[in-house]
Write an enzyme that holds these catalytic residues in place. Structure first.
Site, short mmCIF file in Angstrom:
data_model
loop_
_atom_site.label_atom_id
_atom_site.label_comp_id
_atom_site.label_asym_id
_atom_site.label_seq_id
_atom_site.Cartn_x
_atom_site.Cartn_y
_atom_site.Cartn_z
N SER A 186 0.86 -1.33 0.12
CA SER A 186 -0.08 -0.01 -0.03
C SER A 186 0.90 1.22 0.07
CB SER A 186 -0.69 0.10 1.46
OG SER A 186 -0.17 -0.06 2.38
N HIS A 214 -5.61 -4.38 -1.44
CA HIS A 214 -5.57 -3.32 -2.51
C HIS A 214 -5.53 -3.89 -3.80
CE1 HIS A 214 -4.87 0.37 0.38
NE2 HIS A 214 -4.17 -1.08 0.90
N LYS A 244 -12.19 -1.37 0.72
CA LYS A 244 -11.48 -0.49 -0.22
C LYS A 244 -12.37 -0.51 -1.39
CE LYS A 244 -7.48 -1.44 2.26
NZ LYS A 244 -7.49 -0.26 3.24
N1 PMP Z 1 -4.89 -5.62 5.11
C1 PMP Z 1 -4.29 -4.51 4.41
C2 PMP Z 1 -3.17 -4.72 3.35
C3 PMP Z 1 -4.64 -2.99 4.40
O1 PMP Z 1 -4.15 -2.11 3.66
C4 PMP Z 1 -5.83 -3.05 5.26
C5 PMP Z 1 -6.53 -1.44 5.19
N2 PMP Z 1 -5.62 -0.43 5.69
C6 PMP Z 1 -6.29 -4.05 6.01
C7 PMP Z 1 -5.69 -5.25 6.00
C8 PMP Z 1 -7.38 -3.68 7.13
O2 PMP Z 1 -8.61 -3.83 6.36
P1 PMP Z 1 -9.82 -3.06 7.03
O3 PMP Z 1 -9.69 -1.53 6.78
O4 PMP Z 1 -10.86 -3.40 6.18
O5 PMP Z 1 -10.08 -3.48 8.36
#
Ligand code: PMP
Length: 396
Positions: A186, A214, A244
């Site tokens: 990310s 992502h 997302k």
């Molecule tokens: N895994 C990754 C790679 C993420 O980027 C995120 C979100 N920032 C999450 C898990 C967590 O997901 P959520 O926002 O649905 O709790």
């Protein structure tokens, strides 16, 4: 009467964070998190959301959410294993399995607790986890919770992974060994080297776990990074989030039926945390239907991200090596990065600065998240502001 020790701890540490410039002030968004947002009464072009396809404000999802809320109410009423499993939770899981080309799927209340649930649901203190050093915080926490031996490998370095996989296997110390990676990272927007990871896993009989938060909705005709590489039957855990590209909230694991059956009886957030709300579940089903039936939104997302990347590059910004819509604008120095983001904001662009310790020292960046919902006019306005502030601060 509150604890003096707690009061002192909080005061000291909050002051320390503020002095170091690490205290994150939250600016509430007044209204929807769309391509243009309002903060403190000012309209800003929004380049900071994960709402990749603009589905968070899509009428079809809103209608589905309202209808389900009218039918089922606002809450599921219990944890999944008591009587919080509504028929739409099952429908969502069937849809997710179809979407991810797997036998089955299990849904959780968020991507974060999905990682906590899935890793600790399967791995224990007799196991080892080979984890990419840039994996998301929820993976790191899930690994810690499992009590397995955590063996980090250098980011996307397949030689390092192979060496560590061999050492772990040959040590004979572990029952199960798992490789965990994000599908798309990310902070830089690079894609994990899944074909090689799967090859290494096969060589040493390791479990594979890909968190595609992502990549889903973005790559592989919407189905994600695993599908992008044609590896749907070769990855044991396909993790995703509904927050997302799907635009709602929730997380899931897609995989073999036995794995999902196991997680339904052994993963603690499924057993002990109330099921996702009916409105969120119905909106997620609607989003997946949209994704499975049309690539219009993905095409628009890629068109917009190519446009923004090209514009920033032509202006002379360093946008790194992203292979996905995530578009970092690398400034370097931490204070300068924060000042750049602040100036963009003053001129009308909301793009957050990301600095050490989230990214390595000296690689501070402003991260841009173009979406399918941006118009060319919005992106042109953002680029004009980038040019103005970039020149003013001698970055370009
Ligand atoms: N895994 C990754 C790679 C993420 O980027 C995120 C979100 N920032 C999450 C898990 C967590 O997901 P959520 O926002 O649905 O709790």
């Amino acid at each position: 009467m509150s604890s003096e020790i707690l009061n002192e701890f909080l005061k000291e540490n909050l002051e320390d964070l503020k002095e170091k410039g690490l205290y994150n002030v939250i600016d509430p968004v007044e209204g929807a998190n769309g391509p243009v947002i309002t903060i403190a009464g000012r309209e800003l072009i929004n380049l900071s959301s994960n709402n990749y396809l603009g589905l968070a404000t899509d009428r079809r999802l809103i209608e589905a959410c309202i209808e389900a809320t009218k039918t089922y109410g606002v809450g599921a009423g219990a944890v999944r294993t008591i009587n919080g499993t509504l028929d739409i939770h099952v429908k969502l899981e069937e849809k997710l399995a179809e979407f991810k080309h797997t036998e089955a799927a299990i849904a959780y209340q968020s991507g974060f607790n999905c990682n906590m649930a899935a890793i600790s649901g399967v791995m224990d203190k007799h196991d080892a986890i080979l984890s990419d050093e840039l994996n998301h915080a929820s993976i790191i926490d899930g690994c810690r919770l499992s009590k397995a031996k955590i063996i980090p490998f250098i980011h996307s370095d397949m030689d390092d992974l192979r060496t560590k996989a061999r050492q772990a296997k040959e040590s004979g110390l572990y029952n199960k060994i798992m490789i965990i990676t994000d599908g798309v990272f990310s902070m830089d927007g690079d894609i994990a080297k899944l074909p090689e990871i799967v090859k290494i896993a096969k060589e040493f009989d390791l479990i594979t776990y890909v968190d595609d938060a992502h990549g889903s909705g973005v790559l592989g005709n919407g189905a994600g990074t695993v599908k992008h590489f044609g590896l749907s039957d070769k990855v044991d855990f396909q993790i995703g989030t509904l927050s997302k590209a799907i635009g709602v909230v929730g997380g899931y694991v897609a995989g073999k039926k036995d794995l999902i059956d196991w997680l339904k009886v052994r993963s603690r957030p499924f057993l002990f945390s109330t099921a996702a709300t009916p409105g969120a579940v119905a909106a997620s089903i609607e989003a997946i239907n949209i994704l499975m039936n049309s690539s219009e939104l993905q095409n628009k997302l890629w068109e917009n991200s190519d446009y923004l990347k090209k514009g920033l590059k032509e202006l002379g910004f360093d946008i790194g090596e992203s292979e996905t819509p995530i578009t970092p604008c690398i400034i370097g120095d931490e204070a300068k990065t924060q000042q750049f983001s602040k100036r963009l904001n003053e001129e009308g662009v909301y793009a957050k600065s990301i600095v050490f310790p989230t990214v390595p020292k000296g690689t501070g960046r402003v991260r841009n998240m173009p979406t399918a919902a941006h118009t060319k006019e919005m992106l042109d306005s953002a680029l004009a502001i980038y040019e103005k502030v970039g020149k003013e601060m001698s970055i370009i």
